[in-house]
Design a protein around this motif. Structure first.
Motif, PDB file in Angstrom:
ATOM      1  N   UNK A   1     -26.121 -25.657  21.663  1.00 61.17           N
ATOM      2  CA  UNK A   1     -26.986 -24.663  21.038  1.00 61.17           C
ATOM      3  C   UNK A   1     -28.362 -25.276  20.820  1.00 61.17           C
ATOM      4  N   UNK A   2     -29.325 -24.420  20.580  1.00 57.45           N
ATOM      5  CA  UNK A   2     -30.675 -24.895  20.276  1.00 57.45           C
ATOM      6  C   UNK A   2     -30.646 -25.786  19.038  1.00 57.45           C
ATOM      7  N   UNK A   3     -29.855 -25.405  18.047  1.00 60.98           N
ATOM      8  CA  UNK A   3     -29.768 -26.184  16.813  1.00 60.98           C
ATOM      9  C   UNK A   3     -29.210 -27.579  17.079  1.00 60.98           C
ATOM     10  N   UNK A   4     -28.154 -27.669  17.867  1.00 60.69           N
ATOM     11  CA  UNK A   4     -27.574 -28.972  18.201  1.00 60.69           C
ATOM     12  C   UNK A   4     -28.578 -29.843  18.932  1.00 60.69           C
TER      13      UNK A   4
ATOM     14  N   UNK B   1     -37.993 -26.828  19.670  1.00 58.58           N
ATOM     15  CA  UNK B   1     -36.950 -26.973  20.689  1.00 58.58           C
ATOM     16  C   UNK B   1     -36.805 -25.697  21.501  1.00 58.58           C
ATOM     17  N   UNK B   2     -36.863 -24.545  20.838  1.00 56.38           N
ATOM     18  CA  UNK B   2     -36.770 -23.259  21.545  1.00 56.38           C
ATOM     19  C   UNK B   2     -37.910 -23.102  22.543  1.00 56.38           C
ATOM     20  N   UNK B   3     -39.094 -23.500  22.142  1.00 54.83           N
ATOM     21  CA  UNK B   3     -40.248 -23.418  23.040  1.00 54.83           C
ATOM     22  C   UNK B   3     -40.042 -24.321  24.256  1.00 54.83           C
ATOM     23  N   UNK B   4     -39.580 -25.544  24.022  1.00 54.37           N
ATOM     24  CA  UNK B   4     -39.343 -26.480  25.127  1.00 54.37           C
ATOM     25  C   UNK B   4     -38.272 -25.958  26.081  1.00 54.37           C
ATOM     26  N   UNK B   5     -37.195 -25.428  25.529  1.00 55.15           N
ATOM     27  CA  UNK B   5     -36.115 -24.908  26.367  1.00 55.15           C
ATOM     28  C   UNK B   5     -36.595 -23.698  27.177  1.00 55.15           C
ATOM     29  N   UNK B   6     -37.371 -22.834  26.566  1.00 58.41           N
ATOM     30  CA  UNK B   6     -37.918 -21.673  27.293  1.00 58.41           C
ATOM     31  C   UNK B   6     -38.812 -22.134  28.437  1.00 58.41           C
TER      32      UNK B   6
ATOM     33  N   UNK C   1     -30.380 -23.154  32.143  1.00 56.28           N
ATOM     34  CA  UNK C   1     -29.936 -21.766  32.075  1.00 56.28           C
ATOM     35  C   UNK C   1     -29.617 -21.452  30.623  1.00 56.28           C
ATOM     36  N   UNK C   2     -30.099 -20.325  30.149  1.00 56.53           N
ATOM     37  CA  UNK C   2     -29.848 -19.910  28.772  1.00 56.53           C
ATOM     38  C   UNK C   2     -28.862 -18.755  28.801  1.00 56.53           C
ATOM     39  N   UNK C   3     -27.803 -18.875  28.010  1.00 58.41           N
ATOM     40  CA  UNK C   3     -26.815 -17.815  27.906  1.00 58.41           C
ATOM     41  C   UNK C   3     -27.142 -16.930  26.716  1.00 58.41           C
ATOM     42  N   UNK C   4     -26.693 -15.689  26.758  1.00 60.34           N
ATOM     43  CA  UNK C   4     -27.014 -14.714  25.725  1.00 60.34           C
ATOM     44  C   UNK C   4     -26.580 -15.143  24.329  1.00 60.34           C
ATOM     45  N   UNK C   5     -25.429 -15.803  24.207  1.00 59.66           N
ATOM     46  CA  UNK C   5     -24.966 -16.159  22.869  1.00 59.66           C
ATOM     47  C   UNK C   5     -25.718 -17.339  22.291  1.00 59.66           C
ATOM     48  N   UNK C   6     -26.703 -17.853  23.028  1.00 66.18           N
ATOM     49  CA  UNK C   6     -27.579 -18.865  22.458  1.00 66.18           C
ATOM     50  C   UNK C   6     -27.340 -20.271  22.937  1.00 66.18           C
ATOM     51  N   UNK C   7     -26.298 -20.531  23.710  1.00 66.04           N
ATOM     52  CA  UNK C   7     -26.111 -21.892  24.180  1.00 66.04           C
ATOM     53  C   UNK C   7     -26.810 -22.078  25.534  1.00 66.04           C
ATOM     54  N   UNK C   8     -27.103 -23.317  25.853  1.00 71.90           N
ATOM     55  CA  UNK C   8     -27.796 -23.619  27.092  1.00 71.90           C
ATOM     56  C   UNK C   8     -26.961 -24.531  27.958  1.00 71.90           C
ATOM     57  N   UNK C   9     -27.195 -24.447  29.249  1.00 68.68           N
ATOM     58  CA  UNK C   9     -26.483 -25.319  30.183  1.00 68.68           C
ATOM     59  C   UNK C   9     -27.465 -26.237  30.856  1.00 68.68           C
TER      60      UNK C   9
END
Length: 51
Positions: free
Chosen positions: A14-17, A29-34, A43-51
């Motif tokens: 997750x973004x928080x982790x 972190x959200x900005x960096x991931x985007x 890849x960002x999944x709808x429930x908020x976790x990333x791969x």
């Protein structure tokens, strides 16, 4: 900074982790991931976790 994010990704997180591991705010972190998503590096999944 993007390289640090990529190195910390070990599957789904997750973004928080990820923010906690990097010592960054959730907002930053959200900005960096985007940014990495737009480059096609994560890849960002709808429930908020990333791969």
């Amino acid at each position: 900074m993007e390289v640090r994010v990529l190195l910390k990704l070990k599957g789904e997180e997750t973004i928080t982790e990820l923010a906690n591991e990097l010592g960054l705010s959730i907002y930053r972190t959200s900005i960096l991931v985007a940014f990495l998503k737009r480059k096609g590096l994560v890849k960002i999944e709808k429930e908020g976790s990333i791969k």
